[in-house]
Scaffold this motif. Structure first.
Motif, PDB file in Angstrom:
ATOM      1  N   THR A   1     -40.556 -14.553 -27.205  1.00  0.00           N
ATOM      2  CA  THR A   1     -41.277 -15.326 -26.210  1.00  0.00           C
ATOM      3  C   THR A   1     -42.369 -14.477 -25.574  1.00  0.00           C
ATOM      4  OG1 THR A   1     -39.817 -14.693 -24.389  1.00  0.00           O
ATOM      5  CG2 THR A   1     -39.166 -16.599 -25.707  1.00  0.00           C
TER       6      THR A   1
ATOM      7  N   PHE B   1     -34.135 -19.729 -26.737  1.00  0.00           N
ATOM      8  CA  PHE B   1     -35.410 -20.391 -26.478  1.00  0.00           C
ATOM      9  C   PHE B   1     -35.231 -21.743 -25.788  1.00  0.00           C
ATOM     10  CE2 PHE B   1     -35.964 -17.696 -30.207  1.00  0.00           C
ATOM     11  CZ  PHE B   1     -37.073 -16.947 -29.845  1.00  0.00           C
TER      12      PHE B   1
ATOM     13  N   LEU C   1     -37.486 -22.962 -23.082  1.00  0.00           N
ATOM     14  CA  LEU C   1     -38.853 -23.320 -23.456  1.00  0.00           C
ATOM     15  C   LEU C   1     -38.932 -24.685 -24.102  1.00  0.00           C
ATOM     16  CD1 LEU C   1     -39.903 -19.899 -25.041  1.00  0.00           C
ATOM     17  CD2 LEU C   1     -40.187 -20.648 -22.676  1.00  0.00           C
TER      18      LEU C   1
END
Length: 295
Positions: free
Chosen positions: A31, A145, A148
């Motif tokens: 990221t 993740f 996100l």
């Protein structure tokens, strides 16, 4: 390893490449927040990221660890700095120091090998692969993740419904019980070539969508993964363009597909011109072919 010095070096070399933090993060499959932490000295790259990070920035691992660019004369001295420091301190007790250094090297080697073995999954081919191990790796890697993602993927219900292998890469189509799906990408482990390690993927997709995940590998290839889940049943095939070439794939079955391509040219990583085809190869009139099943 001085976190601030290393972070400053990463930031400087990234800017010299005219990359954003997101650009560097995409190349390393991390990221942009991780890159930000490195550059501000609030965190350090993990051991398995040192080599690809150094390669991306045009540095050596020794320079990355030192936090500065080194001359040709300095590089041999910087390599293995901890071992050399141990040897300097042990000059008065040469044999004792040498034994300690050898023990440190052996321990470091054992830890490195053990880490690669423990964080990879056996499988020389799809037929032999530890599917349950791949699912566990997908949960461990992809759940990092989730913040996100716009979807609420249920990782407790993750299952692999399709696998594709090309060369040193493996792609898995993963779904949960709520109509969400993801693609997890694995590559051969550098230490154990008969084992796989999760190292990328596309996340946060909903049923009825098609997604593409592209990246360039160290050998200069374009690695392209295409996938879709719970698609309209009139879709029998699809085509897309990459590098001026149109690729047609008749692999959509039961409303789902997963394809993995390795193209020997990473100059163009953009896959465009997606067209959905019926069983006769005629384009279907979907307004947005990337989301044919969304209402």
């Amino acid at each position: 390893m001085d976190a601030k010095a290393t972070g400053g070096l990463i930031a400087r070399r990234r800017k010299e490449q005219n990359w954003s933090q997101g650009d560097l993060a995409e190349r390393l499959h991390v990221t942009d927040k991780a890159v930000s932490k490195w550059e501000t000295g609030r965190g350090l790259p993990s051991v398995d990221l040192l080599e690809p990070l150094a390669e991306a920035l045009g540095l050596t691992v020794s320079e990355l660890l030192s936090g500065r660019e080194l001359t040709a004369e300095e590089l041999p001295k910087a390599a293995g700095e901890q071992i050399m420091e141990s040897m300097r301190k042990g000059r008065k007790l040469l044999w004792r120091g040498a034994a300690a250094t050898l023990a440190a090297v052996a321990l470091a080697g054992a830890l490195y090998v053990g880490y690669h073995y423990a964080t990879s999954v056996f499988g020389r081919s799809i037929a032999e692969v530890d599917r349950e191990g791949l699912e566990q790796q997908a949960v461990s890697y992809m759940s990092g993740f989730q913040e996100l993602s716009s979807s609420d993927f249920d990782y407790s219900a993750l299952g692999i419904v399709d696998l594709k292998q090309r060369g040193d890469y493996l792609a898995a189509l993963c779904v949960d019980g709520n109509g969400h799906w993801e693609i997890c990408i694995y590559e051969r482990d550098r230490v154990f070539p008969d084992r796989w390690r999760a190292n990328g993927g596309a996340y946060g997709m909903e049923a009825g969508q098609i997604r593409c995940w592209n990246f360039g590998d160290p050998a200069g290839n374009a690695v392209i993964v295409m996938g879709g889940w719970d698609l309209p049943r009139d879709i029998a095939a699809y085509s897309f363009e990459n590098g001026g070439i149109t690729y047609t794939c008749s692999t959509v079955m039961g409303g789902a597909f997963l394809d993995l391509f390795i193209i020997p040219d990473s100059d163009d990583l953009a896959s465009t011109g997606l067209a959905l085809l019926d069983e006769t190869g005629v384009p279907l009139p979907y307004e947005n072919p990337w989301e044919p099943g969304l209402t």
